[in-house]
Design a protein around this motif. Structure first.
Motif, short mmCIF file in Angstrom:
data_model
loop_
_atom_site.label_atom_id
_atom_site.label_comp_id
_atom_site.label_asym_id
_atom_site.label_seq_id
_atom_site.Cartn_x
_atom_site.Cartn_y
_atom_site.Cartn_z
N ASP A 61 -40.62 2.83 -7.29
CA ASP A 61 -39.86 1.67 -6.82
C ASP A 61 -38.42 1.73 -7.34
OD1 ASP A 61 -39.49 -0.28 -9.29
OD2 ASP A 61 -41.52 0.54 -9.43
N GLY A 62 -37.58 0.89 -6.77
CA GLY A 62 -36.15 0.90 -7.09
C GLY A 62 -35.85 0.62 -8.55
N ILE A 63 -36.58 -0.30 -9.17
CA ILE A 63 -36.32 -0.62 -10.57
C ILE A 63 -36.67 0.56 -11.47
CG2 ILE A 63 -36.94 -2.13 -12.50
CD1 ILE A 63 -37.25 -4.41 -10.47
N THR A 64 -37.82 1.18 -11.23
CA THR A 64 -38.22 2.35 -12.02
C THR A 64 -37.21 3.48 -11.84
OG1 THR A 64 -40.54 1.73 -11.78
CG2 THR A 64 -40.08 4.00 -12.44
N ALA A 65 -36.78 3.71 -10.60
CA ALA A 65 -35.79 4.76 -10.33
C ALA A 65 -34.47 4.46 -11.03
CB ALA A 65 -35.57 4.89 -8.83
N SER A 66 -34.11 3.19 -11.12
CA SER A 66 -32.83 2.83 -11.74
C SER A 66 -32.79 3.18 -13.22
CB SER A 66 -32.54 1.34 -11.55
OG SER A 66 -33.35 0.55 -12.39
N VAL A 67 -33.94 3.07 -13.89
CA VAL A 67 -34.00 3.41 -15.31
C VAL A 67 -33.70 4.89 -15.51
CG1 VAL A 67 -35.50 3.53 -17.34
CG2 VAL A 67 -35.60 1.52 -15.83
N GLU A 68 -34.33 5.74 -14.70
CA GLU A 68 -34.07 7.19 -14.79
C GLU A 68 -32.64 7.50 -14.37
OE1 GLU A 68 -35.63 11.48 -13.05
OE2 GLU A 68 -36.68 9.64 -12.48
N SER A 96 -34.70 -4.43 -17.24
CA SER A 96 -34.40 -3.00 -17.12
C SER A 96 -32.90 -2.71 -17.22
CB SER A 96 -34.92 -2.47 -15.78
OG SER A 96 -36.31 -2.64 -15.70
N GLY A 97 -32.08 -3.76 -17.36
CA GLY A 97 -30.64 -3.56 -17.51
C GLY A 97 -29.89 -3.40 -16.21
N ILE A 98 -30.49 -3.83 -15.09
CA ILE A 98 -29.83 -3.71 -13.80
C ILE A 98 -28.71 -4.74 -13.69
CG2 ILE A 98 -30.19 -4.07 -11.31
CD1 ILE A 98 -32.94 -2.72 -11.76
N GLU A 99 -27.57 -4.30 -13.15
CA GLU A 99 -26.38 -5.14 -13.11
C GLU A 99 -26.38 -6.14 -11.97
OE1 GLU A 99 -26.31 -1.80 -13.15
OE2 GLU A 99 -25.38 -1.25 -15.06
N ALA A 100 -27.05 -5.83 -10.86
CA ALA A 100 -26.94 -6.69 -9.68
C ALA A 100 -28.25 -6.76 -8.93
CB ALA A 100 -25.82 -6.17 -8.77
N PHE A 101 -28.53 -7.93 -8.36
CA PHE A 101 -29.79 -8.17 -7.66
C PHE A 101 -29.49 -9.12 -6.51
CE2 PHE A 101 -34.03 -9.81 -6.95
CZ PHE A 101 -34.87 -8.78 -7.35
N LEU A 102 -29.76 -8.69 -5.28
CA LEU A 102 -29.39 -9.46 -4.10
C LEU A 102 -30.54 -9.45 -3.10
CD1 LEU A 102 -26.65 -10.83 -3.18
CD2 LEU A 102 -26.20 -8.73 -1.92
N VAL A 103 -30.77 -10.59 -2.42
CA VAL A 103 -31.79 -10.62 -1.37
C VAL A 103 -31.19 -10.09 -0.07
CG1 VAL A 103 -33.19 -12.46 -2.38
CG2 VAL A 103 -31.26 -13.06 -0.91
N LYS A 104 -32.04 -9.46 0.74
CA LYS A 104 -31.56 -8.80 1.96
C LYS A 104 -31.06 -9.76 3.02
CE LYS A 104 -34.34 -4.61 1.66
NZ LYS A 104 -35.41 -3.81 2.31
N ASP A 105 -31.47 -11.00 2.97
CA ASP A 105 -31.01 -11.92 4.01
C ASP A 105 -29.68 -12.59 3.65
OD1 ASP A 105 -31.88 -13.69 2.09
OD2 ASP A 105 -33.19 -14.83 3.42
N ALA A 106 -29.03 -12.10 2.59
CA ALA A 106 -27.69 -12.61 2.26
C ALA A 106 -26.70 -12.17 3.35
CB ALA A 106 -27.25 -12.07 0.90
N PRO A 107 -25.63 -12.92 3.56
CA PRO A 107 -24.63 -12.53 4.56
C PRO A 107 -24.05 -11.14 4.24
CG PRO A 107 -24.24 -14.78 3.79
CD PRO A 107 -25.32 -14.20 2.92
N GLY A 108 -23.68 -10.41 5.30
CA GLY A 108 -23.19 -9.05 5.14
C GLY A 108 -22.00 -8.92 4.22
N ASP A 109 -21.08 -9.89 4.25
CA ASP A 109 -19.90 -9.79 3.38
C ASP A 109 -20.26 -9.93 1.91
OD1 ASP A 109 -20.57 -12.46 3.73
OD2 ASP A 109 -18.49 -13.15 3.70
#
Length: 201
Positions: A61-68, A96-109
């Motif tokens: 998953d993305g979080i596990t990949a981000s650690v590596e 996990s120390g991730i800097e940013a977290f966004l839902v996909k239905d947020a506006p494109g900008d």
């Protein structure tokens, strides 16, 4: 120019995100992958400033990949995208120390702005998810209740959980009963759902 790696397993969504980002003058998509285990090799080749990762990817998953990724390429910052927007995912990402977290239905900008802010080293978190994570609060479960409920989430019956954890089946049932009561759930399945949504398991 902000170089971006894009990891998304759904082809139409990945193509749409890539097309959206290519409209931005200061953002270049330098790599696209469909699996979590392709992220680090692609990042080492393309040297992105920001990796935009779907949270649910095949492989890892993305979080596990981000650690590596952070270990292998410390200069690359990570922005996690999710369709579900569960507070538990946000808690796990932050742990996990991730800097940013966004839902996909947020506006494109908002995605382009989030990439720019992430590249500058700023933390970017979806405000509704932050509010939900605060509302859920810390886990009321004991460490043993957490372990037993996590095993139950995998579909294991009480007898199998008992064998794995070297407990009696009655003790496992007692832990499950405690977890159900503390989560305010109707049954074991509901307790698993509540605990997963809250990020307690």
């Amino acid at each position: 120019m902000i170089n971006v790696l894009l990891a998304e397993d759904m082809h139409m969504i990945r193509a749409a995100l890539g097309a959206l980002l290519r409209l931005e003058r200061d953002i270049a998509v330098v790599a696209e992958v469909t699996r979590g285990d392709e992220i680090v090799p692609a990042a080492l080749r393309s040297r992105p400033d920001v990796a935009v990762l779907d949270i649910d990817l095949p492989g890892i998953d993305g979080i596990t990949a981000s650690v590596e990724l952070r270990e292998r390429l410390p200069g690359c910052r990570v922005l996690i995208l999710t369709a579900m927007g569960q507070p538990g995912q946000l808690r796990r990402a932050m742990a996990s120390g991730i800097e940013a977290f966004l839902v996909k239905d947020a506006p494109g900008d908002r995605l382009a702005d989030a990439i720019r802010r992430t590249a500058r080293g700023l933390r970017v978190l979806d405000p509704e998810l932050v509010a939900a994570a605060v509302e859920y609060g810390a886990s009321p479960l004991t460490p043993r209740e957490t372990t037993v409920l996590r095993e139950a989430a995998r579909g294991a019956p009480a007898e199998e959980i008992a064998r794995r954890l070297h407990l009696s089946a009655g003790t496992v049932r007692n832990y499950l009963t405690g977890a159900i009561a503390k989560t305010g759930a109707r049954n074991k399945i509901d307790a698993v759902r509540i605990a997963e949504d809250a990020g307690w398991i």
